[in-house]
Design an enzyme around this catalytic site. Structure first.
Site, short mmCIF file in Angstrom:
data_model
loop_
_atom_site.label_atom_id
_atom_site.label_comp_id
_atom_site.label_asym_id
_atom_site.label_seq_id
_atom_site.Cartn_x
_atom_site.Cartn_y
_atom_site.Cartn_z
N GLU A 94 0.82 -1.21 0.00
CA GLU A 94 0.00 0.00 0.00
C GLU A 94 0.86 1.26 0.00
OE1 GLU A 94 -2.84 -0.56 3.19
OE2 GLU A 94 -3.99 -1.93 1.92
N CYS A 132 -1.79 -4.67 -5.77
CA CYS A 132 -2.41 -5.88 -5.21
C CYS A 132 -1.43 -7.05 -5.19
CB CYS A 132 -3.61 -6.29 -6.06
SG CYS A 132 -5.02 -5.19 -5.93
N GLU A 135 -1.84 -10.13 -6.21
CA GLU A 135 -1.81 -10.93 -7.44
C GLU A 135 -0.85 -10.34 -8.46
OE1 GLU A 135 -4.38 -9.75 -5.76
OE2 GLU A 135 -6.22 -10.85 -6.17
N CYS A 170 -9.44 -8.30 -7.77
CA CYS A 170 -10.11 -7.09 -8.24
C CYS A 170 -10.15 -7.09 -9.77
CB CYS A 170 -9.40 -5.85 -7.71
SG CYS A 170 -7.89 -5.44 -8.61
N CYS A 230 -6.71 -6.78 -11.51
CA CYS A 230 -5.95 -8.04 -11.43
C CYS A 230 -6.54 -9.09 -12.37
CB CYS A 230 -5.91 -8.56 -10.00
SG CYS A 230 -4.82 -7.57 -8.94
N1 THU Z 1 -6.20 -6.29 -2.55
C1 THU Z 1 -5.37 -7.23 -3.09
O1 THU Z 1 -4.17 -7.23 -2.85
N2 THU Z 1 -5.90 -8.15 -3.92
C2 THU Z 1 -7.24 -8.27 -4.18
O2 THU Z 1 -7.64 -9.16 -4.90
C3 THU Z 1 -8.20 -7.32 -3.60
C4 THU Z 1 -7.61 -6.19 -2.84
C5 THU Z 1 -5.63 -5.32 -1.60
C6 THU Z 1 -5.49 -3.92 -2.08
C7 THU Z 1 -5.48 -3.15 -0.79
O3 THU Z 1 -4.17 -3.12 -0.27
C8 THU Z 1 -6.34 -3.98 0.15
O4 THU Z 1 -6.45 -5.25 -0.46
C9 THU Z 1 -7.72 -3.41 0.39
O5 THU Z 1 -8.36 -3.13 -0.81
#
Ligand code: THU
Length: 126
Positions: free
Chosen positions: A44, A53, A55, A86, A89
């Site tokens: 983040e 993310c 993935e 998401c 991804c």
């Molecule tokens: N996030 C992921 O890493 N992968 C996903 O498939 C969904 C969301 C993360 C992004 C962010 O750091 C946190 O989850 C909240 O959205």
């Protein structure tokens, strides 16, 4: 490496997530056709849009290491329910035609989906 082991690798990978804002740790584990596993975590940023993310971290890491052919990707988080990739991804997963997506809860209980189920009518060429 079977589905269960890949889900467990994603569960373990999430320990390294950098999540000072959402506090939601996400891990991914990506299996190459040659049998190698690459992991990724969400990273983040104080400027939220700069967040990456789990993935995509795993996929980009594998590509940077010379791999573009994959069998499956697993994703897990701190949640009691499976976490789904998401939209961004899913588009990156479609780019590399990763055929199976394993969604897991924090304990490694998982379900397997086909790419076509998570991203039907994908934009893959022009
Ligand atoms: N996030 C992921 O890493 N992968 C996903 O498939 C969904 C969301 C993360 C992004 C962010 O750091 C946190 O989850 C909240 O959205």
């Amino acid at each position: 490496m079977d589905h269960k082991a890949l889900a467990e690798a994603a569960v373990k990978a999430r320990q390294n997530a950098y999540v000072p804002y959402s506090r939601l740790r996400v891990g991914a584990a990506l299996l190459t056709e040659s049998g190698k596993v690459y992991t990724g975590v969400n990273v983040e940023n104080v400027s939220f849009g700069a967040t990456g993310c789990a993935e995509r971290t795993a996929i980009f890491s594998a590509v940077a290491d010379g791999n573009t052919k994959f069998k499956a990707i697993a994703v897990a988080s701190d949640l009691d329910t499976p976490i789904f990739p998401c939209g961004i991804c899913r588009q990156v997963i479609a780019e590399f035609r990763i055929p199976e997506i394993i969604v897991s809860d924090k304990n490694g209980n998982y379900k397997v989906y086909k790419l076509e189920e998570l991203l039907p009518f994908a934009f893959t060429e022009f």
